[in-house]
Design a protein around this motif. Structure first.
Motif, PDB file in Angstrom:
ATOM      1  N   LEU A  38       0.820  -1.206   0.000  1.00 17.30           N
ATOM      2  CA  LEU A  38       0.000   0.000   0.000  1.00 17.30           C
ATOM      3  C   LEU A  38       0.855   1.257   0.000  1.00 17.30           C
ATOM      4  O   LEU A  38       0.500   2.258  -0.634  1.00 17.30           O
ATOM      5  CB  LEU A  38      -0.937  -0.017   1.216  1.00 17.30           C
ATOM      6  N   SER A  39       1.989   1.216   0.706  1.00 20.27           N
ATOM      7  CA  SER A  39       2.871   2.389   0.739  1.00 20.27           C
ATOM      8  C   SER A  39       3.431   2.696  -0.648  1.00 20.27           C
ATOM      9  O   SER A  39       3.529   3.862  -1.054  1.00 20.27           O
ATOM     10  CB  SER A  39       4.017   2.164   1.723  1.00 20.27           C
ATOM     11  N   SER A  40       3.777   1.656  -1.391  1.00 24.15           N
ATOM     12  CA  SER A  40       4.298   1.849  -2.753  1.00 24.15           C
ATOM     13  C   SER A  40       3.205   2.368  -3.679  1.00 24.15           C
ATOM     14  O   SER A  40       3.445   3.245  -4.525  1.00 24.15           O
ATOM     15  CB  SER A  40       4.868   0.538  -3.296  1.00 24.15           C
ATOM     16  N   LEU A  41       1.994   1.807  -3.529  1.00 21.08           N
ATOM     17  CA  LEU A  41       0.877   2.284  -4.338  1.00 21.08           C
ATOM     18  C   LEU A  41       0.598   3.762  -4.073  1.00 21.08           C
ATOM     19  O   LEU A  41       0.363   4.541  -5.001  1.00 21.08           O
ATOM     20  CB  LEU A  41      -0.377   1.463  -4.028  1.00 21.08           C
ATOM     21  N   ALA A  42       0.646   4.141  -2.792  1.00 21.13           N
ATOM     22  CA  ALA A  42       0.370   5.531  -2.431  1.00 21.13           C
ATOM     23  C   ALA A  42       1.421   6.467  -3.018  1.00 21.13           C
ATOM     24  O   ALA A  42       1.097   7.539  -3.549  1.00 21.13           O
ATOM     25  CB  ALA A  42       0.319   5.671  -0.915  1.00 21.13           C
ATOM     26  N   LEU A  43       2.713   6.069  -2.940  1.00 19.33           N
ATOM     27  CA  LEU A  43       3.788   6.917  -3.445  1.00 19.33           C
ATOM     28  C   LEU A  43       3.715   7.035  -4.964  1.00 19.33           C
ATOM     29  O   LEU A  43       3.881   8.135  -5.522  1.00 19.33           O
ATOM     30  CB  LEU A  43       5.147   6.356  -3.020  1.00 19.33           C
TER      31      LEU A  43
END
Length: 503
Positions: A192-197
């Protein structure tokens, strides 16, 4: 940059009277300012292929090696641009054209270079060099071959190239992330952190493309990379600790950094087919620049310009760079500004050389978080596919078999993308060629075009389309608005807003 007559008059103050429009000589301060403008326009696109290929070659976490790739791309671009602008009349069209590493061969090169620690890069560079020689031999005769690469063929191939690059952006966003399923197995997935970035980076690029005016809209990709990286730092998603491993200044011993080029038949054949597309694109760009500058472009000048275009494919591998071609976005800049001097672009070539002499800059680019690159990659690679769709928009699909041609070519191209092991029963050398969706699309589209439009009846897709200067420079985000302004400037019209009103 204003396009008013007063702006042009002030820009050319103290300029010498040229015998050709492109021979106009401007004061040094203006050469530098306008040269930097060209570099800002193309920088992100010029270094992106090096980042994509380096990641595929297993060098994503090696700033020193990635610095060499980025530095080499800039050096090759500077050399090829200088050859194109101020080179000998038989090597260079002496026109204001920026040449840099092309996105067209990227998908094929990532397949050839895939591996660990750059072990297969010599194969990719060897194929590039051999294909460059092949293209150089073809330049005097390309006028006879170009009829086999009309818009329906080149549009199909370029669309496939963009589609085939999308998995690269997806892998960047996933950044090695996995998810454990209920049965204990793991699958690749985007945290999710990668998707958000990645989503934030994409949003910055889209917003910049929408609200920033003119040339600044073209810098939206660079803006997205910078802002996305700054946001990633406090969350521990960016690591610049190894940037210092890259050389500060280019070391002459870095030539053939990854080893001497290796020649493999399948790889060479793949790149030769791709160079035919590069030549076709380059010829159309030369004609377009001639229309914009008002300068005569004949067969000899096209041949000379194509030699400069492909020179980077021969010289580039020495510095670990991939094949070069002219950049469409810079052609749009010519029409927008009305500054036609080739010495402006030559100054930009000198700036590219200067940037290439500092590999540490490439090390910084290599340290950008993978999800940030993935978010930008969605736009960059999608722009390539969109350019192909735009080219197909020039084709007549009524009362002919052109739709069948595109459908069949696309189908053949997508099969190895959807099922990478589809051709596993074929001999290894044949499998490498068949596995390339680009090669499949090229072969099928060329053959079907000959059957449908050359041997049989002729349609609008069967012959090269006339150059529409209103459509030059559409290779990047934010350029729909930018291209409209450029086309209007070239035609001497008032630019129109998106809703068709006078802007």
């Amino acid at each position: 940059m204003s396009n008013s007559p007063s702006a042009k008059d002030s820009a050319t103050t103290n300029a010498s009277s040229p015998t050709r429009p492109e021979d106009e000589k401007l004061p040094l301060r203006l050469l530098i300012v306008y040269g930097l403008q060209h570099i800002f326009t193309m920088y992100a696109g010029a270094v992106a292929p090096a980042l994509v290929i380096g990641a595929a070659a297993g060098l994503a976490n090696e700033p020193a090696a990635m610095g060499i790739l980025v530095s080499g791309a800039l050096l090759a671009a500077g050399i090829a641009t200088l050859l194109q602008t101020v080179g000998h009349r038989r090597l260079g069209a002496q026109m204001p054209i920026v040449v840099a590493c092309s996105f067209v061969p990227v998908s094929a090169i990532t397949s050839l270079a895939a591996g660990e620690a750059g072990e297969n890069l010599p194969v990719a560079f060897g194929a590039s060099m051999a294909a460059g020689v092949f293209a150089l031999v073809l330049t005097p005769f390309f006028g006879q071959l170009i009829r086999f690469f009309p818009p329906i063929v080149t549009g199909t191939i370029i669309t496939v190239i963009g589609i085939s690059l999308m998995p690269v952006a997806a892998r960047w966003i996933m950044d090695g992330g996995t998810r454990t399923l209920e049965d204990g197995s793991t699958v690749a997935a985007a945290p999710l952190s990668s998707l958000a970035l990645a989503g934030f980076t994409l949003a910055v690029i889209i917003l910049g493309s929408r609200v920033l005016p003119g040339i600044w809209g073209r810098l939206s990709v660079l803006l997205g990379l910078v802002v996305g990286t700054l946001v990633a730092v406090p969350f521990g998603m960016a690591d610049f600790s190894r940037v210092g491993e890259a050389d500060i200044v280019f070391n002459p011993a870095s030539v053939f950094y990854f080893g001497a080029p290796r020649l493999e038949l399948a790889a060479v054949l793949t790149m030769c087919v791709i160079m035919l597309v590069v030549l076709t694109e380059g010829a159309s760009h030369l004609i377009a620049v001639g229309e914009i500058t008002g300068s005569r472009v004949d067969a000899k000048r096209i041949s000379a310009g194509l030699r400069a275009d492909v020179s980077g494919s021969i010289i580039g591998p020495i510095f670990s760079a991939t094949p070069t071609s002219s950049f469409a976005q810079n052609i749009g800049l010519l029409a927008l500004t009305g500054i036609r001097s080739r010495f402006v672009v030559a100054t930009g070539g000198v700036i590219l050389l200067a940037l290439g002499l500092f590999p540490i800059l490439g090390g910084v680019m290599a340290a950008l978080p993978a999800p940030v690159l993935g978010g930008a990659g969605l736009v960059l690679f999608g722009s390539v596919a969109a350019s192909g769709v735009k080219t197909l928009g020039k084709v007549d699909f009524t009362n002919n078999l052109n739709l069948v041609l595109v459908a069949t070519s696309m189908g053949v191209a997508v099969i190895p993308l959807a099922y990478p092991t589809f051709y596993a029963f074929l001999p290894e050398s044949v499998e490498l060629i068949a596995h390339s969706g680009i090669i499949g699309a090229a072969l099928v589209s060329v053959l079907l075009n000959i059957c449908f439009n050359v041997v049989g009846r002729t349609s609008d897709g069967g012959s090269p389309a006339a150059i529409d200067t209103a459509e030059i420079g559409s290779a990047g985000p934010g350029e729909a608005k930018y291209t409209d302004q450029a086309g209007a400037a070239h035609r001497g019209e008032e630019p129109r807003a998106a809703d068709g009103r006078e802007g």
